[in-house]
Enzyme design. Structure first.
Site, PDB file in Angstrom:
ATOM      1  N   ASN A   1       0.843  -1.197   0.000  1.00  0.00           N
ATOM      2  CA  ASN A   1       0.000   0.000   0.000  1.00  0.00           C
ATOM      3  C   ASN A   1       0.879   1.248   0.000  1.00  0.00           C
ATOM      4  OD1 ASN A   1      -2.492   1.665   0.550  1.00  0.00           O
ATOM      5  ND2 ASN A   1      -1.264   2.135   2.368  1.00  0.00           N
TER       6      ASN A   1
ATOM      7  N   ASP B   1       1.869   6.600   0.387  1.00  0.00           N
ATOM      8  CA  ASP B   1       1.086   5.615  -0.373  1.00  0.00           C
ATOM      9  C   ASP B   1       1.573   5.533  -1.815  1.00  0.00           C
ATOM     10  OD1 ASP B   1      -0.529   5.775   1.995  1.00  0.00           O
ATOM     11  OD2 ASP B   1      -2.208   5.008   0.804  1.00  0.00           O
TER      12      ASP B   1
ATOM     13  N   ASP C   1      -0.719  -6.415   3.585  1.00  0.00           N
ATOM     14  CA  ASP C   1      -0.950  -5.390   4.600  1.00  0.00           C
ATOM     15  C   ASP C   1      -1.829  -4.263   4.041  1.00  0.00           C
ATOM     16  OD1 ASP C   1      -0.041  -4.162   7.213  1.00  0.00           O
ATOM     17  OD2 ASP C   1       0.681  -2.617   5.834  1.00  0.00           O
TER      18      ASP C   1
ATOM     19  N   HIS D   1      -6.584  -0.007   1.634  1.00  0.00           N
ATOM     20  CA  HIS D   1      -6.193   1.379   1.388  1.00  0.00           C
ATOM     21  C   HIS D   1      -5.444   1.610   0.076  1.00  0.00           C
ATOM     22  CE1 HIS D   1      -7.608   2.101   5.388  1.00  0.00           C
ATOM     23  NE2 HIS D   1      -6.763   1.221   5.880  1.00  0.00           N
TER      24      HIS D   1
ATOM     25  N   GLU E   1      -5.351  -8.097   4.778  1.00  0.00           N
ATOM     26  CA  GLU E   1      -5.781  -7.342   5.950  1.00  0.00           C
ATOM     27  C   GLU E   1      -6.725  -6.236   5.485  1.00  0.00           C
ATOM     28  OE1 GLU E   1      -3.876  -4.607   9.534  1.00  0.00           O
ATOM     29  OE2 GLU E   1      -3.214  -4.351   7.474  1.00  0.00           O
TER      30      GLU E   1
END
Ligand code: CA
Length: 507
Positions: A118, A189, A220, A224, A257
């Protein structure tokens, strides 16, 4: 050694074949290398230290290991990666890792590594280039916006489950633009609107799967990849990622996740076939702490039905704790009976359970995060050469937690409890892969009851989550006791259960 059959003695005196149900329903052991086992005496856990303990992981009964980040990174937790194709020097070398993989595979233990895509670390060479200016070829690897156009949205409005930061746009210290970093400024990001970045990430996946030989990835912060207002783009990205990885390794294991409730989590399943079940974690705690018997069983049934509505092909990665949560024993009021029952519930419910290192010896820990990731206690301090010392533990010390070596000799220890439960699960197909069915009969408020059923095996599980003794009816045909915890009595269709006591029956 794949397919090796072992036997364990059951309470009933029968003996059943132990099978490996991973990934669908096997047990994965989460290891924070930093705190696990130090092989060279520098006080920091390392990969050779893990290799030394593979027989221990095997003895516990886990089928796979998930490693928290092992790549170079400036932080102790290593979630801000600066090189995606190397091993952190504190942890050893790539040769050490390849040796670990070979030794794990010899023992039929799969290896899953944390892949943090991410964001990178702000010290990653891509970001060091990107921050130089708008014309830099790496600029579009990250997300930028002109300072004055984002002033209004610089502080996000809603604090989410997995982030308590307020600022999402950060000043790189040069130029007119801010960059986006969902978690912190040190974790910019990556920009998945950029096809070049995507190719770069797929090539990193290929490196670990093909050149190094890992079995899969834990993804992970999978929620996002794009901001929350672009969920469909998130789902689509993971489908593409999965197809790219499966083209390299058809049986690759991917666990994501997505830190949220089932409605947000489930649509990720087509791209991430295994997802952590955070609802399970929170509901388990609530059920035990409020002595609400059927709360978790009903919740889990809802979740599984909801997932089925999205796709029948999913792996429900159940967790009782992980490296982001206070230690389970602390969450349960430091009550050892409640704690043992939590694992009895985890290991008799559907799903593919994850076990965070140290829970099997009852390690303690509260936030900040470092203190829920304290050194494992192998033996008493005077002779514990493997014990790590990178941090001075606050919660898990010789005064508060009994080291593994001592627990191994005590049949009632946490360690032997976990080991017995995992063996029970791995030797009873219904507990591993059976359907979950809830009883029609009404039980007292503190009773959690469910059956687990395959074509050839039916199991009935009852827990008393309360402090007061209960006496309940069970179907008479369930007359074989496979497992019991606490104080229990069972005869002629009746079961008596004391405080936080459980019983597992089969026909
Ligand atoms: Ca070391």
């Amino acid at each position: 050694m794949a397919g090796l059959a072992l036997s364990v003695a059951c309470t009933s005196g029968e003996s059943q074949e132990v099978k490996n149900y991973w990934p669908q329903a096997g047990v994965t052991y989460e290891i924070f290398v930093q705190s696990f086992n130090d092989s060279d005496g520098d006080g920091i856990g390392d990969l050779n230290g893990v290799t030394e303990k593979l027989d221990y992981v095997k003895e516990l009964g886990a089928n796979a290991i998930w490693f928290m980040p092992i790549m170079p990174s400036p932080s102790y937790h290593k979630y801000d990666v600066t090189d995606y194709r190397a091993i952190h020097p504190d942890y050893g070398t790539m040769e050490d890792f390849k040796n670990l993989l070979a030794e794990a595979h010899k023992r039929d233990i799969k290896i899953v590594i944390d892949l943090i895509i991410n964001h990178s670390g702000s010290g990653h060479p891509w970001f060091e280039e990107a921050r130089k200016g708008r014309d830099n070829p790496y600029r579009d690897y990250y997300v930028w916006a002109q300072k004055d156009t984002i002033e209004a949205s610089i502080n996000k409005k809603v604090i989410t489950l997995d982030s308590d930061n307020i600022r999402q746009w950060h000043d790189p210290g040069v130029g007119e633009d801010f960059y986006y970093g969902f978690f912190i400024g040190g974790m910019p990001d990556l920009n998945y609107d950029n096809p070049k970045l995507r190719e770069e990430i797929y090539s990193i996946g290929k490196f670990w799967l093909e050149e190094i030989g890992v079995d899969g990835f834990r993804l992970d912060a999978a929620k996002h990849i794009f901001p929350d207002d672009r969920p469909l783009d998130n789902h689509a990205f993971w489908k593409e990622f999965r197809s790219k990885m499966e083209a390299i390794k058809p049986d690759v294991y991917l666990v994501g996740e997505v830190y949220d409730k089932k409605e947000i989590v489930a649509p990720f399943l087509p791209g991430l076939p295994a997802l952590f079940n955070f609802d399970f974690h929170y509901t388990l705690l609530e059920a035990l702490n409020t002595e609400d018997g059927m709360l978790l069983a009903k919740k889990q049934k809802e979740i599984l039905d909801f997932y089925q509505g999205i796709t029948p092909n999913f792996i429900d990665a159940t967790i009782s704790s992980n490296h982001d949560q206070p230690r389970l024993l602390n969450e349960l009021g430091s009550d050892p009976d409640r704690y043992k029952q939590a694992s009895a519930i985890l290991m008799t419910m559907p799903g593919a359970p994850y076990l965070y290192y140290g829970e099997e010896i009852g390690m303690l820990g509260l936030k900040p995060d470092e203190n829920i990731r304290e050194p494992f206690l192998w033996t008493t301090k005077d002779k514990d050469t493997g014990r790590t010392s990178w941090i001075d533990p606050v919660y898990t010390t010789d005064a508060t937690v009994t080291p593994l070596e001592i627990q191994k000799k005590d049949p009632n220890s946490y360690f032997n409890h976990y080991k017995n439960l995992i063996a029970l699960r791995n030797s009873n197909p219904a507990l591993a892969i059976g359907n979950l069915e809830l009883p029609i009969e009404e039980y007292p408020k503190t009773v959690m009851a469910y059956s687990r059923t395959t074509e050839n095996q039916q199991i009935f599980v009852i827990h008393n989550l309360g402090a007061e003794e209960v006496l309940v009816n069970v179907p008479e045909e369930f007359d074989v006791k496979l497992f019991a915890l606490g104080t229990s009595a069972h005869a002629e269709g009746k079961v008596k259960l004391g405080k936080n006591s459980s019983i597992v029956l089969s026909k």
